[in-house]
Design a protein around this motif. Structure first.
Motif, PDB file in Angstrom:
ATOM      1  N   TRP A 146      11.910 -44.773 -11.400  1.00  0.00           N
ATOM      2  CA  TRP A 146      12.100 -42.988 -11.713  1.00  0.00           C
ATOM      3  C   TRP A 146      11.690 -42.445 -10.119  1.00  0.00           C
ATOM      4  O   TRP A 146      10.356 -42.723 -10.644  1.00  0.00           O
ATOM      5  CB  TRP A 146      11.884 -42.768 -13.474  1.00  0.00           C
ATOM      6  N   LEU A 147      12.234 -41.817 -10.076  1.00  0.00           N
ATOM      7  CA  LEU A 147      11.445 -40.425  -8.975  1.00  0.00           C
ATOM      8  C   LEU A 147      11.104 -39.110 -10.022  1.00  0.00           C
ATOM      9  O   LEU A 147      11.780 -38.637 -10.850  1.00  0.00           O
ATOM     10  CB  LEU A 147      11.919 -40.207  -8.051  1.00  0.00           C
ATOM     11  N   LYS A 148       9.970 -38.108  -9.746  1.00  0.00           N
ATOM     12  CA  LYS A 148       9.179 -37.361 -10.530  1.00  0.00           C
ATOM     13  C   LYS A 148      10.424 -36.042  -9.506  1.00  0.00           C
ATOM     14  O   LYS A 148      10.593 -35.906  -7.742  1.00  0.00           O
ATOM     15  CB  LYS A 148       7.794 -36.670 -10.265  1.00  0.00           C
ATOM     16  N   VAL A 149      11.344 -34.783  -9.684  1.00  0.00           N
ATOM     17  CA  VAL A 149      11.524 -34.227  -8.891  1.00  0.00           C
ATOM     18  C   VAL A 149      11.104 -32.379  -9.465  1.00  0.00           C
ATOM     19  O   VAL A 149      12.166 -31.857  -9.141  1.00  0.00           O
ATOM     20  CB  VAL A 149      13.459 -34.159  -9.174  1.00  0.00           C
ATOM     21  N   GLY A 150      10.416 -32.406 -10.556  1.00  0.00           N
ATOM     22  CA  GLY A 150      10.130 -31.220 -10.850  1.00  0.00           C
ATOM     23  C   GLY A 150       9.038 -31.268 -11.801  1.00  0.00           C
ATOM     24  O   GLY A 150       8.291 -32.496 -11.878  1.00  0.00           O
ATOM     25  N   LYS A 151       8.686 -30.055 -12.508  1.00  0.00           N
ATOM     26  CA  LYS A 151       7.302 -29.843 -13.213  1.00  0.00           C
ATOM     27  C   LYS A 151       7.987 -30.394 -14.726  1.00  0.00           C
ATOM     28  O   LYS A 151       9.202 -29.956 -15.372  1.00  0.00           O
ATOM     29  CB  LYS A 151       7.365 -28.436 -13.502  1.00  0.00           C
ATOM     30  N   GLU A 152       7.355 -30.885 -15.734  1.00  0.00           N
ATOM     31  CA  GLU A 152       7.329 -31.341 -16.795  1.00  0.00           C
ATOM     32  C   GLU A 152       7.449 -29.775 -17.641  1.00  0.00           C
ATOM     33  O   GLU A 152       7.043 -29.286 -17.813  1.00  0.00           O
ATOM     34  CB  GLU A 152       6.687 -32.530 -17.533  1.00  0.00           C
ATOM     35  N   VAL A 153       8.080 -30.190 -18.715  1.00  0.00           N
ATOM     36  CA  VAL A 153       8.985 -29.078 -19.270  1.00  0.00           C
ATOM     37  C   VAL A 153       9.102 -29.709 -20.590  1.00  0.00           C
ATOM     38  O   VAL A 153      10.189 -30.291 -20.864  1.00  0.00           O
ATOM     39  CB  VAL A 153       9.407 -27.892 -19.150  1.00  0.00           C
ATOM     40  N   PHE A 154       8.084 -29.239 -21.801  1.00  0.00           N
ATOM     41  CA  PHE A 154       8.243 -29.850 -23.957  1.00  0.00           C
ATOM     42  C   PHE A 154       7.583 -29.103 -23.906  1.00  0.00           C
ATOM     43  O   PHE A 154       6.280 -27.653 -24.479  1.00  0.00           O
ATOM     44  CB  PHE A 154       7.388 -31.289 -23.581  1.00  0.00           C
ATOM     45  N   ARG A 155       8.803 -27.010 -24.258  1.00  0.00           N
ATOM     46  CA  ARG A 155       8.988 -26.365 -25.639  1.00  0.00           C
ATOM     47  C   ARG A 155       9.338 -26.394 -26.980  1.00  0.00           C
ATOM     48  O   ARG A 155       8.828 -25.875 -27.549  1.00  0.00           O
ATOM     49  CB  ARG A 155       9.597 -25.302 -24.713  1.00  0.00           C
ATOM     50  N   ALA A 156      10.503 -27.531 -27.380  1.00  0.00           N
ATOM     51  CA  ALA A 156      10.587 -27.475 -28.593  1.00  0.00           C
ATOM     52  C   ALA A 156       9.376 -27.095 -29.600  1.00  0.00           C
ATOM     53  O   ALA A 156       8.208 -28.289 -29.218  1.00  0.00           O
ATOM     54  CB  ALA A 156      11.252 -28.895 -28.918  1.00  0.00           C
ATOM     55  N   PRO A 157       9.286 -26.847 -30.592  1.00  0.00           N
ATOM     56  CA  PRO A 157       7.947 -26.802 -32.061  1.00  0.00           C
ATOM     57  C   PRO A 157       8.395 -27.423 -32.321  1.00  0.00           C
ATOM     58  O   PRO A 157       9.023 -28.697 -32.626  1.00  0.00           O
ATOM     59  CB  PRO A 157       8.556 -25.681 -32.516  1.00  0.00           C
ATOM     60  N   THR A 158       7.442 -28.142 -33.086  1.00  0.00           N
ATOM     61  CA  THR A 158       6.966 -29.294 -33.848  1.00  0.00           C
ATOM     62  C   THR A 158       7.381 -29.047 -35.323  1.00  0.00           C
ATOM     63  O   THR A 158       8.062 -28.243 -35.853  1.00  0.00           O
ATOM     64  CB  THR A 158       5.465 -28.718 -34.544  1.00  0.00           C
ATOM     65  N   PRO A 159       8.406 -30.427 -35.680  1.00  0.00           N
ATOM     66  CA  PRO A 159       8.968 -29.834 -36.495  1.00  0.00           C
ATOM     67  C   PRO A 159       8.290 -29.249 -37.755  1.00  0.00           C
ATOM     68  O   PRO A 159       7.277 -30.238 -37.662  1.00  0.00           O
ATOM     69  CB  PRO A 159       9.693 -31.846 -36.752  1.00  0.00           C
ATOM     70  N   SER A 160       8.828 -29.119 -38.668  1.00  0.00           N
ATOM     71  CA  SER A 160       8.506 -28.433 -40.268  1.00  0.00           C
ATOM     72  C   SER A 160       8.177 -29.105 -41.433  1.00  0.00           C
ATOM     73  O   SER A 160       9.675 -29.907 -40.725  1.00  0.00           O
ATOM     74  CB  SER A 160       8.917 -27.348 -40.365  1.00  0.00           C
ATOM     75  N   THR A 161       8.038 -29.193 -42.321  1.00  0.00           N
ATOM     76  CA  THR A 161       7.891 -30.479 -42.989  1.00  0.00           C
ATOM     77  C   THR A 161       8.387 -29.624 -44.399  1.00  0.00           C
ATOM     78  O   THR A 161       7.084 -28.701 -44.781  1.00  0.00           O
ATOM     79  CB  THR A 161       6.456 -31.072 -43.435  1.00  0.00           C
ATOM     80  N   TYR A 162       8.663 -29.842 -45.142  1.00  0.00           N
ATOM     81  CA  TYR A 162       9.215 -28.734 -46.033  1.00  0.00           C
ATOM     82  C   TYR A 162       8.447 -28.855 -47.551  1.00  0.00           C
ATOM     83  O   TYR A 162       7.772 -30.083 -47.615  1.00  0.00           O
ATOM     84  CB  TYR A 162      10.958 -29.053 -46.407  1.00  0.00           C
ATOM     85  N   SER A 163       7.949 -27.941 -48.558  1.00  0.00           N
ATOM     86  CA  SER A 163       7.295 -28.214 -49.462  1.00  0.00           C
ATOM     87  C   SER A 163       8.519 -28.231 -50.350  1.00  0.00           C
ATOM     88  O   SER A 163       9.326 -28.523 -50.499  1.00  0.00           O
ATOM     89  CB  SER A 163       6.602 -27.594 -49.397  1.00  0.00           C
ATOM     90  N   ARG A 183      13.974 -27.883 -52.926  1.00  0.00           N
ATOM     91  CA  ARG A 183      14.663 -28.125 -53.864  1.00  0.00           C
ATOM     92  C   ARG A 183      15.495 -26.840 -54.328  1.00  0.00           C
ATOM     93  O   ARG A 183      16.154 -27.032 -53.975  1.00  0.00           O
ATOM     94  CB  ARG A 183      13.821 -27.777 -56.218  1.00  0.00           C
ATOM     95  N   LYS A 184      15.039 -25.408 -52.969  1.00  0.00           N
ATOM     96  CA  LYS A 184      15.976 -24.087 -53.104  1.00  0.00           C
ATOM     97  C   LYS A 184      16.967 -25.114 -51.825  1.00  0.00           C
ATOM     98  O   LYS A 184      18.519 -24.741 -52.425  1.00  0.00           O
ATOM     99  CB  LYS A 184      14.773 -23.195 -51.942  1.00  0.00           C
ATOM    100  N   TYR A 185      16.440 -25.598 -51.190  1.00  0.00           N
ATOM    101  CA  TYR A 185      18.058 -25.986 -49.509  1.00  0.00           C
ATOM    102  C   TYR A 185      18.721 -27.225 -50.546  1.00  0.00           C
ATOM    103  O   TYR A 185      19.663 -26.974 -50.319  1.00  0.00           O
ATOM    104  CB  TYR A 185      17.020 -27.095 -48.677  1.00  0.00           C
ATOM    105  N   LEU A 186      18.334 -27.710 -51.422  1.00  0.00           N
ATOM    106  CA  LEU A 186      19.203 -28.210 -51.964  1.00  0.00           C
ATOM    107  C   LEU A 186      20.003 -28.029 -52.856  1.00  0.00           C
ATOM    108  O   LEU A 186      21.474 -28.498 -53.086  1.00  0.00           O
ATOM    109  CB  LEU A 186      18.778 -29.497 -52.573  1.00  0.00           C
ATOM    110  N   ARG A 187      19.705 -26.724 -53.716  1.00  0.00           N
ATOM    111  CA  ARG A 187      20.607 -26.032 -54.271  1.00  0.00           C
ATOM    112  C   ARG A 187      21.404 -24.889 -53.883  1.00  0.00           C
ATOM    113  O   ARG A 187      22.535 -25.027 -54.080  1.00  0.00           O
ATOM    114  CB  ARG A 187      19.418 -24.909 -55.343  1.00  0.00           C
ATOM    115  N   ARG A 188      21.030 -24.967 -52.801  1.00  0.00           N
ATOM    116  CA  ARG A 188      22.580 -24.274 -51.365  1.00  0.00           C
ATOM    117  C   ARG A 188      23.429 -25.046 -51.489  1.00  0.00           C
ATOM    118  O   ARG A 188      24.603 -24.331 -51.646  1.00  0.00           O
ATOM    119  CB  ARG A 188      21.750 -23.964 -49.923  1.00  0.00           C
TER     120      ARG A 188
END
Length: 298
Positions: free
Chosen positions: A270-287, A292-297
């Motif tokens: 593997w060769l590096k061809v650019g700058k690393e980019v990790f922007r995705a947010p941390t996954p949310s954890t539902y209470s 319950r609200k999601y499942l009722r939908r």
């Protein structure tokens, strides 16, 4: 006394006579006796073929068909070659029994021949129409290429008697399976054992590297232990040999390590061809309330 086959699933080849009261062992013995008769029928039918190579192929195919029908679907049965991660490779083997659930064959050609990894292999059989000195030597040469493999980077374990401590490595059940022998019936087992050991000595091959030498018309020789099994009234050479094979595989499944997939992965750079980019947010954890609200939908 001949050990009788048991604890397997069998394909019924003929209607059973329910008027006979048979126990489990006798029933299985009868079914495998029928399978042996079918192998003999295939053997006799192939006599009509002119080319010896074609005859041999037909007889090998008959044994492979029997094994496919009787073994659990976890195991594949084919002919072909075996390789290890280091690049060692066997000669063409008549019958290879391998675990097809953990890993598929590396290659399958249009005729059904396979190339499989050593770590997936449980048993190898060299099939002979008539066992002779030259055919015994040829079978040993073929099986010796299996011994040269290094599954998980180590040697195969040896066959040992029940009284011995087991080797820690993986084992492969190796057999020579012949329909007939060119030796006379009188004192056959002793002469067959002596001939086998002589051929092994000529090739510096240890006797315990072949677990069973089965001749369908005669019996089964255990080369290292110098024992012979002659079929009884409710057993058969095929049944006794298959029982040993199936019992071995049932034990060996629990001893095998995980398949070393990474060892067979092609090397990559593997060769590096650019700058690393990790922007995705941390996954949310539902209470619990949000879940319950999601499942009722819905």
């Amino acid at each position: 006394m001949v050990s009788r086959p048991w604890h397997c699933t069998f394909v019924h080849t003929a209607p059973m006579n329910t008027s006979e009261q048979l126990n489990g062992r006798d029933t299985v013995g009868d079914l495998l006796g029928g399978s042996q008769e079918m192998l003999w029928a295939s053997f006799e039918k192939s006599r009509n073929l002119n080319h010896s190579g074609t005859k041999g192929t037909a007889r090998e195919a008959a044994l492979r068909t029997f094994l496919r029908e009787q073994l659990p679907t976890r195991f594949g049965v084919g002919c072909g070659e075996i390789i290890d991660a280091g690049g060692s490779r066997t000669s063409q083997m008549d019958v290879i029994i391998y675990d097809q659930h953990s890993v598929r064959p590396i290659f399958v050609d249009s005729e059904g021949a396979v190339i499989v990894a050593a770590e997936s292999v449980y048993a190898v059989v060299e099939v002979k129409s008539t066992l002779s000195a030259s055919e015994t030597a040829k079978a040993i040469r073929g099986l010796s290429t299996v011994r040269n493999l290094r599954p998980w980077g180590q040697e195969w374990a040896r066959y040992q008697s029940a009284r011995s401590a087991m080797d820690s490595g993986p084992r492969c059940f190796t057999s020579i399976f012949a329909y007939e022998s060119d030796l006379s019936p009188e004192n056959w087992s002793k002469k067959e054992l002596e001939r086998f050991r002589l051929q092994c000595d000529d090739q510096s091959y240890h006797y315990e590297y072949v677990e069973r030498l089965a001749v369908l018309s005669r019996g089964i020789v255990l080369p290292a232990e110098a024992k012979v099994a002659i079929p009884g009234e409710k057993s058969s050479v095929l049944g006794s040999w298959f029982h040993s094979l199936r019992s071995f595989m049932a034990r060996e499944v629990g001893r095998r390590k995980e398949f070393p997939l990474s060892q067979y992965q092609p090397e990559e750079k593997w060769l590096k061809v650019g700058k690393e980019v990790f922007r995705a947010p941390t996954p949310s954890t539902y209470s619990r309330t949000q879940r319950r609200k999601y499942l009722r939908r819905s």
